[in-house]
Design a protein around this motif. Structure first.
Motif, short mmCIF file in Angstrom:
data_model
loop_
_atom_site.label_atom_id
_atom_site.label_comp_id
_atom_site.label_asym_id
_atom_site.label_seq_id
_atom_site.Cartn_x
_atom_site.Cartn_y
_atom_site.Cartn_z
N VAL A 171 0.85 -1.21 0.00
CA VAL A 171 0.00 0.00 0.00
C VAL A 171 0.88 1.25 0.00
O VAL A 171 0.58 2.24 -0.68
CB VAL A 171 -0.97 -0.02 1.21
N ILE A 172 1.99 1.20 0.76
CA ILE A 172 2.92 2.34 0.76
C ILE A 172 3.44 2.58 -0.67
O ILE A 172 3.51 3.71 -1.14
CB ILE A 172 4.08 2.10 1.76
N LEU A 174 1.92 1.77 -3.47
CA LEU A 174 0.82 2.33 -4.28
C LEU A 174 0.63 3.82 -3.98
O LEU A 174 0.35 4.62 -4.89
CB LEU A 174 -0.48 1.58 -3.98
N LEU A 175 0.80 4.19 -2.69
CA LEU A 175 0.66 5.61 -2.34
C LEU A 175 1.81 6.44 -2.91
O LEU A 175 1.60 7.58 -3.33
CB LEU A 175 0.61 5.77 -0.81
N CYS A 178 1.15 7.57 -6.20
CA CYS A 178 0.15 8.65 -6.32
C CYS A 178 0.77 10.04 -6.22
O CYS A 178 0.12 11.04 -6.54
CB CYS A 178 -0.88 8.54 -5.18
N PHE A 190 -0.15 14.83 -2.56
CA PHE A 190 0.92 14.47 -1.61
C PHE A 190 2.25 15.17 -1.91
O PHE A 190 3.31 14.57 -1.76
CB PHE A 190 1.15 12.95 -1.58
N GLY A 442 1.40 0.89 -9.55
CA GLY A 442 0.43 1.85 -9.00
C GLY A 442 -0.24 2.73 -10.03
O GLY A 442 -1.47 2.84 -10.05
#
Lengths: 494, 148
Positions: A171-172, A174-175, A178, A190, A442
């Motif tokens: 998840v990190i 994938l973030l 972003c 971000f 991602g």
């Protein structure tokens, strides 16, 4: 066939050939150094590909990939410490051979088997990848989403026992993908008000930080607590004769098949392949009672299988854009770095590059032979290189590499920051490969979700999904992969 | 209690909160009814990260603690981190050669290499080779800075 011939002509032209040769040499050297491995080797070399043509870059990285696989076995034979995890099975019989004064012969067996395994998997890659890719051309946004989702499930298989932490690391990743401009609207995300982040995190900078810089920080303390193995010397490489393979040929072919098949499965990797092949050889070899005392059969099985993974792992990566392991995830990142979108259209849009990769992989496997012959004596000294000096130089190369990829000092800050955060994460038990898998997949993942939402229009979700049998199959396979550990646990319990 | 899991879980939740604040900015004008909210997907990921953090912390509370022989923070690791920070900070202002030489020297020294003349020779020679490699073969210009 024309594509293959023109790919040969391109790969065998001076610059790509030199890159391939350098890659094999560098890969062998880094792979032979215990603990660094293929991923660190490729991470260190990745930034240097920036100024190159895509095929030259891939030739370098494929050389590093094959070279590091082979280099790992040299350390396994000479110091009983596998340079790469996939060479662990090689040390079981390689080191006893070296202790009997047959170190050169053991490396020869390892090299011969590696070359065979690599070329075998390359042949499978040439046949399988175009077939899979032509099927994948039927894919729309929904199927692409299903495919990327399936690719993301390999986070589970590379996470080992730390499934929860592996998922969090994914998840990190994938973030991190972003960060920067949204693919659909002109909104920066971000960035914390830093304009430098508007263009997103440089994938190279993150990969170098996550794998190489965190390794340097980790080693600073860890080397105090780990013992260095004693190095056995070897004068020259002794390749086995064709006659020596009599009675071992089926073992060689079978192990290569195992390695190629394991490589195709997302998230398994060369270590698994080497041990499966070793186990199979131990079960079926007529000389199984000699295993562990210096029997070449086990080296043949382990080495041919672990190098056969290279071609196998490239099948899903090139045909579908799914990274089978961290190394192929970095290779997909290299495509992005050079403005090529990995995925189902890669083979249709860039056939010259894909066929060039097939040939470069084959050439890299063949080049391992002269490289290993040239450097065998050097390894006696190389394996004695003091680790502190090595780490100092790796630090400089990492920082220069991340700076050189875009000439931007912010990328150096990203590398250092990613390295420190990655060090803290890995010391807390978080696996690193999921971060890179998340980062690489991602953007495509988000894009496919957006496209799916637009394509769906007024249809209900189930109505939309059920209209595509391919997507349904992909979702079913994804669910199966995710449920596999649970099913295995239930079976063990019962 | 497995302290590292609890701390990791809490930090993940904290990180999620910080990232969530970043998604509260007004998105650009949505032109069509079908337009996609650019913050929706990141918010879902943030929620998942927070959930995973909570589960990790919760599980950590129930698990028995383990002691690692290698400390996470030691004088060596902190010194290497400090060298990395400094290297990044002065890289362009001081220039490639001096900053890289100093960084390679410092990392090797921190890691326990004490043969200073040999270290100076290796670092100096390596920097020249790297400079030649970048400048003439890869054709990537390296920062010169005030001290080269």
């Amino acid at each position: 066939m024309d594509m293959i011939f023109s790919a040969f002509a391109e790969v065998l032209s001076p610059f790509p050939l030199i890159m391939n040769l350098m890659g094999v040499m560098v890969g062998m050297i880094i792979g032979a150094l215990p603990g660094l491995g293929s991923v660190v080797a490729i991470s260190i070399c990745l930034p240097f590909t920036f100024g190159m043509q895509p095929l030259q870059a891939m030739a370098l990285l494929l050389g590093v990939y094959c070279g590091s696989n082979c280099g790992g076995s040299i350390a396994a034979v000479l110091i009983n410490t596998p340079g790469t995890p996939q060479a662990a099975a090689t040390s079981i019989d390689g080191y006893p051979m070296a202790r009997m004064g047959k170190g050169g012969t053991a490396i020869g067996w390892a090299l011969g088997s590696s070359i065979f395994g690599g070329l075998f998997s390359c042949a499978v890659l040439v046949v399988a990848a175009p077939t899979v890719a032509s099927f994948a051309l039927q894919f729309g946004p929904l199927e692409t989403f299903g495919l990327i989702l399936m690719g993301l499930t390999c986070i589970s298989s590379v996470s080992g026992k730390n499934q929860l932490k592996g998922l969090a690391a994914g998840v990190i990743g994938l973030l991190l993908a972003c960060v920067g401009m949204s693919p659909f609207t002109p909104d920066a995300r971000f960035t914390f008000g830093l304009y430098a982040l508007d263009g997103g995190m440089d994938t190279v900078a993150v990969i170098v930080g996550v794998f190489a810089i965190s390794e340097v920080i980790d080693r600073a303390e860890r080397m105090l607590h780990e013992e260095q193995g004693s190095v056995l010397s070897v004068d020259r490489l002794k390749m086995p004769r064709i006659a020596d393979y009599r009675g071992r040929l089926w073992n060689l072919v079978k192990s290569s098949i195992i390695g190629t098949f394991v490589g195709i499965l997302p998230g398994t990797g060369a270590t698994t392949a080497a041990f499966i092949a070793y186990g199979e050889a131990k079960r079926s070899s007529p000389r199984r009672d000699k295993f562990g005392t210096g029997e070449p059969d086990s080296i043949v099985a382990a080495e041919s299988a672990n190098n056969a993974v290279t071609g196998g792992a490239l099948v899903p990566s090139l045909a579908l854009g799914i990274p089978g392991d961290p190394v192929t995830a970095i290779m997909l990142a290299t495509f992005i770095l050079h403005g090529i979108t990995p995925g189902v259209r890669l083979m249709a849009d860039n056939p010259a590059i894909v066929y060039g990769i097939f040939v470069a992989l084959a050439v890299a496997n063949v080049l391992m032979w002269p490289c290993c012959c040239l450097t065998t004596r050097m390894f006696n000294y190389l394996l004695k290189t003091p680790e502190p000096i090595l780490m100092g130089l790796i630090t400089v190369l990492c920082v220069l590499g991340s700076y050189g990829s875009r000439g931007n000092i912010n990328d150096v800050a990203v590398t250092i920051g990613a390295g420190i955060v990655a060090y803290l994460l890995r010391r807390s038990g978080f696996p690193m490969p999921p971060i890179v898998i998340g980062l690489v997949l991602g953007q495509q993942f988000e894009m496919s979700i957006g496209q799916m939402t637009l394509y769906k229009a007024d249809l209900g979700w189930w109505e939309y999904i059920s209209a595509s049998p391919i997507a349904l199959c992909l979702f079913a396979v994804t669910a199966l992969i995710l449920c596999m550990p649970l099913l295995r646990r239930l079976r063990t319990r019962s | 209690m497995k302290k590292e899991d609890v701390i990791s879980g809490v930090l993940l939740m904290g990180l999620s909160a910080v990232l969530y604040t970043q998604t509260l900015v007004d998105p650009s004008e949505i032109m069509f009814e079908d337009d996609i909210d650019p913050m929706k997907y990141p918010r879902m990921l943030i929620a998942l990260l927070a959930l995973l953090g909570a589960v990790l912390a919760g599980k950590g509370l129930r698990l028995a603690g383990t002691v690692s022989a290698v400390p996470i923070f030691s004088r060596r690791t902190l010194s290497v981190m400090a060298v990395l920070f400094l290297y990044a900070a002065v890289f362009t202002t001081v220039g490639f050669f001096v900053s890289s030489f100093a960084a390679a020297f410092a990392v090797a020294f921190i890691m326990g290499w004490r043969r200073i003349p040999a270290l100076i020779a290796v670092c100096g020679f390596s920097m020249v080779v790297i400079w030649l490699l970048f400048t003439y073969i890869l054709r990537i210009p390296l920062p010169v800075g005030t001290l080269f």
